[in-house]
Scaffold this motif. Structure first.
Motif, PDB file in Angstrom:
ATOM      1  N   ARG A   1       0.820  -1.216   0.000  1.00  0.00           N
ATOM      2  CA  ARG A   1       0.000   0.000   0.000  1.00  0.00           C
ATOM      3  C   ARG A   1       0.854   1.267   0.000  1.00  0.00           C
ATOM      4  N   ILE A   2       1.914   1.294   0.775  1.00  0.00           N
ATOM      5  CA  ILE A   2       2.767   2.478   0.823  1.00  0.00           C
ATOM      6  C   ILE A   2       3.403   2.720  -0.542  1.00  0.00           C
ATOM      7  N   ARG A   3       3.781   1.651  -1.214  1.00  0.00           N
ATOM      8  CA  ARG A   3       4.342   1.802  -2.561  1.00  0.00           C
ATOM      9  C   ARG A   3       3.323   2.447  -3.497  1.00  0.00           C
TER      10      ARG A   3
ATOM     11  N   LYS B   1       3.818  15.959   4.755  1.00  0.00           N
ATOM     12  CA  LYS B   1       4.257  14.696   5.369  1.00  0.00           C
ATOM     13  C   LYS B   1       3.191  14.189   6.342  1.00  0.00           C
ATOM     14  N   LEU B   2       2.678  15.080   7.170  1.00  0.00           N
ATOM     15  CA  LEU B   2       1.635  14.701   8.128  1.00  0.00           C
ATOM     16  C   LEU B   2       0.362  14.262   7.413  1.00  0.00           C
ATOM     17  N   GLN B   3      -0.044  14.994   6.380  1.00  0.00           N
ATOM     18  CA  GLN B   3      -1.229  14.616   5.596  1.00  0.00           C
ATOM     19  C   GLN B   3      -1.040  13.246   4.947  1.00  0.00           C
ATOM     20  N   PHE B   4       0.150  13.022   4.424  1.00  0.00           N
ATOM     21  CA  PHE B   4       0.476  11.741   3.795  1.00  0.00           C
ATOM     22  C   PHE B   4       0.351  10.599   4.798  1.00  0.00           C
ATOM     23  N   LEU B   5       0.957  10.779   5.965  1.00  0.00           N
ATOM     24  CA  LEU B   5       0.919   9.724   6.982  1.00  0.00           C
ATOM     25  C   LEU B   5      -0.499   9.481   7.487  1.00  0.00           C
ATOM     26  N   LEU B   6      -1.284  10.532   7.642  1.00  0.00           N
ATOM     27  CA  LEU B   6      -2.677  10.362   8.062  1.00  0.00           C
ATOM     28  C   LEU B   6      -3.480   9.623   6.998  1.00  0.00           C
ATOM     29  N   SER B   7      -3.219   9.917   5.731  1.00  0.00           N
ATOM     30  CA  SER B   7      -3.937   9.201   4.664  1.00  0.00           C
ATOM     31  C   SER B   7      -3.559   7.724   4.672  1.00  0.00           C
ATOM     32  N   LEU B   8      -2.310   7.418   5.019  1.00  0.00           N
ATOM     33  CA  LEU B   8      -1.911   6.019   5.147  1.00  0.00           C
ATOM     34  C   LEU B   8      -2.682   5.337   6.270  1.00  0.00           C
ATOM     35  N   LEU B   9      -2.802   6.030   7.394  1.00  0.00           N
ATOM     36  CA  LEU B   9      -3.510   5.448   8.545  1.00  0.00           C
ATOM     37  C   LEU B   9      -4.973   5.153   8.229  1.00  0.00           C
ATOM     38  N   LEU B  10      -5.564   5.932   7.341  1.00  0.00           N
ATOM     39  CA  LEU B  10      -6.980   5.755   7.014  1.00  0.00           C
ATOM     40  C   LEU B  10      -7.219   4.733   5.911  1.00  0.00           C
ATOM     41  N   ASP B  11      -6.156   4.217   5.324  1.00  0.00           N
ATOM     42  CA  ASP B  11      -6.298   3.209   4.278  1.00  0.00           C
ATOM     43  C   ASP B  11      -6.723   1.884   4.921  1.00  0.00           C
TER      44      ASP B  11
END
Length: 125
Positions: free
Chosen positions: A28-30, A42-52
């Protein structure tokens, strides 16, 4: 199969959930791309990862791996059970090559074979 052999299912579950979580995270990160440089992005990116949902499933797998490991600790000495965790390296290497098309180089394969050999020796000791 004896009950003692069934106790090894706790170790197998720990390994299975751990490997699943690592493969899903990478997959998923890829797909999300590289981590942005600026702090807000960076924070928005990491939060979007958490919501996946798939990434969330990897966190659930980590939790289940922890529960299975706690159960294993009620059945085995740590010095006996812990070497089996090195099998994570073998499984992640092979499955990342097959499923994620990551390179399986000779040094990686030799290194994993040495880990498996060490695991075998440690588990019998």
């Amino acid at each position: 199969m004896s009950f003692r052999h069934l106790d090894y299912l706790y170790i197998a579950a720990t390994i299975g959930f751990t490997v699943y979580g690592q493969l899903i995270l990478k997959w998923r990160i890829r797909n999300f791309g590289p981590l942005p440089v600026d702090p807000v992005s960076k924070l928005q990116f990491l939060l979007s990862l958490l919501l996946d949902p798939a990434i969330f499933s990897s966190f659930a797998a980590a939790f289940l791996a922890a529960l299975a490991w706690m159960a294993a600790m009620t059945k085995f000495e740590l010095s006996h059970a812990y070497p089996f965790m090195s099998l994570n390296f073998m499984m992640v290497l092979i499955l990342s090559g097959v499923l994620l098309r990551e390179p399986l180089t000779p040094p990686k394969l030799i290194g994993v074979m040495l880990i498996v050999l060490g695991t075998t020796v440690a588990a019998r000791g």
